[in-house]
Design a protein around this motif. Sequence first.
Motif, short mmCIF file in Angstrom:
data_model
loop_
_atom_site.label_atom_id
_atom_site.label_comp_id
_atom_site.label_asym_id
_atom_site.label_seq_id
_atom_site.Cartn_x
_atom_site.Cartn_y
_atom_site.Cartn_z
N SER A 44 8.60 6.95 9.52
CA SER A 44 7.18 7.73 9.86
C SER A 44 6.14 7.84 8.96
O SER A 44 6.57 7.41 7.58
CB SER A 44 7.74 9.17 10.21
N ALA A 45 5.09 8.12 9.14
CA ALA A 45 3.92 8.17 8.17
C ALA A 45 4.34 9.09 7.24
O ALA A 45 3.99 9.07 6.15
CB ALA A 45 2.61 8.41 8.85
N SER A 67 2.59 -0.63 -0.10
CA SER A 67 2.53 0.38 0.86
C SER A 67 1.19 0.58 1.10
O SER A 67 1.05 1.51 2.03
CB SER A 67 3.50 1.65 0.71
N HIS A 69 -2.28 -0.55 2.72
CA HIS A 69 -3.10 -1.43 3.69
C HIS A 69 -3.83 -2.45 2.96
O HIS A 69 -4.58 -1.92 2.21
CB HIS A 69 -3.65 -0.60 4.95
N ASP A 99 1.35 3.83 16.57
CA ASP A 99 1.06 3.24 15.47
C ASP A 99 -0.01 3.62 14.58
O ASP A 99 -0.61 3.29 13.60
CB ASP A 99 0.54 1.60 15.64
N HIS A 100 -0.61 4.89 14.68
CA HIS A 100 -1.37 5.61 13.92
C HIS A 100 -1.17 7.22 13.48
O HIS A 100 -0.45 7.80 14.43
CB HIS A 100 -2.68 5.84 14.36
N PHE A 124 -2.85 6.84 8.02
CA PHE A 124 -1.70 5.65 8.16
C PHE A 124 -1.57 4.79 9.31
O PHE A 124 -1.95 5.13 10.66
CB PHE A 124 -0.24 6.31 8.12
N ARG A 126 0.83 1.61 11.47
CA ARG A 126 2.01 0.75 11.32
C ARG A 126 1.62 -0.48 11.87
O ARG A 126 1.22 -0.86 13.16
CB ARG A 126 3.06 1.39 12.16
N GLN A 130 6.26 -1.68 9.83
CA GLN A 130 5.88 -1.01 8.30
C GLN A 130 4.58 -0.23 8.61
O GLN A 130 3.66 -0.61 9.03
CB GLN A 130 5.62 -2.30 7.32
N TRP A 131 5.05 0.96 8.17
CA TRP A 131 3.77 1.77 7.66
C TRP A 131 3.13 1.50 6.46
O TRP A 131 3.86 1.32 5.44
CB TRP A 131 4.43 3.25 7.93
N TYR A 132 1.89 1.79 6.67
CA TYR A 132 0.99 1.72 5.61
C TYR A 132 -0.34 2.66 5.34
O TYR A 132 -0.58 3.48 6.36
CB TYR A 132 0.18 0.35 5.58
N TYR A 133 -0.43 3.15 4.20
CA TYR A 133 -1.33 3.98 3.93
C TYR A 133 -2.73 3.20 4.02
O TYR A 133 -2.87 2.29 3.25
CB TYR A 133 -1.17 4.57 2.51
#
Length: 139
Positions: A44-45, A67, A69, A99-100, A124, A126, A130-133
């Motif tokens: 999760s985020a 991690s 974006h 995804d957000h 965040f 996805r 993969q989740w990204y900041y």
Amino acid sequence: MNPVYPSPSEPCPCGRHNARRQPLPFSACCGPLLADRTAHPAPSAEALMRSRYTAFVRGNVAYLQASWHPSTRPAELTLEPGVKWLGLEVRQHRVLDTDHAEVEFVARSRIGGQGQRLHERSRFVREAGQWYYVDGDLL
């Protein structure tokens, strides 16, 4: 600088607890994510945000960059020396769609004897599992 991590049985720096309010050990919390982001993607985020906090605590710049974006990631990331991280409070984890997500948190630290508070609502995304900041707003 090589990151320094607690022993696997020590409480995770992110402060996550189990259902009985006992601190989760590093090995059952952020440890697997920081060891291998590809094999152990954040579920999760919020989990990604907690692992990023742990990466800040332990000086893991490589994980922070991986991690983050690519659309907003800085070319270089230098951590401020002498910061002592004191704790993390997750105030809200809001799933916007599959995804957000957003995570509101307060991270406390001390720099040169001076207490600091970082209160942020982070965004965040996805991609490919993969989740990204992405970025955040200071509150």
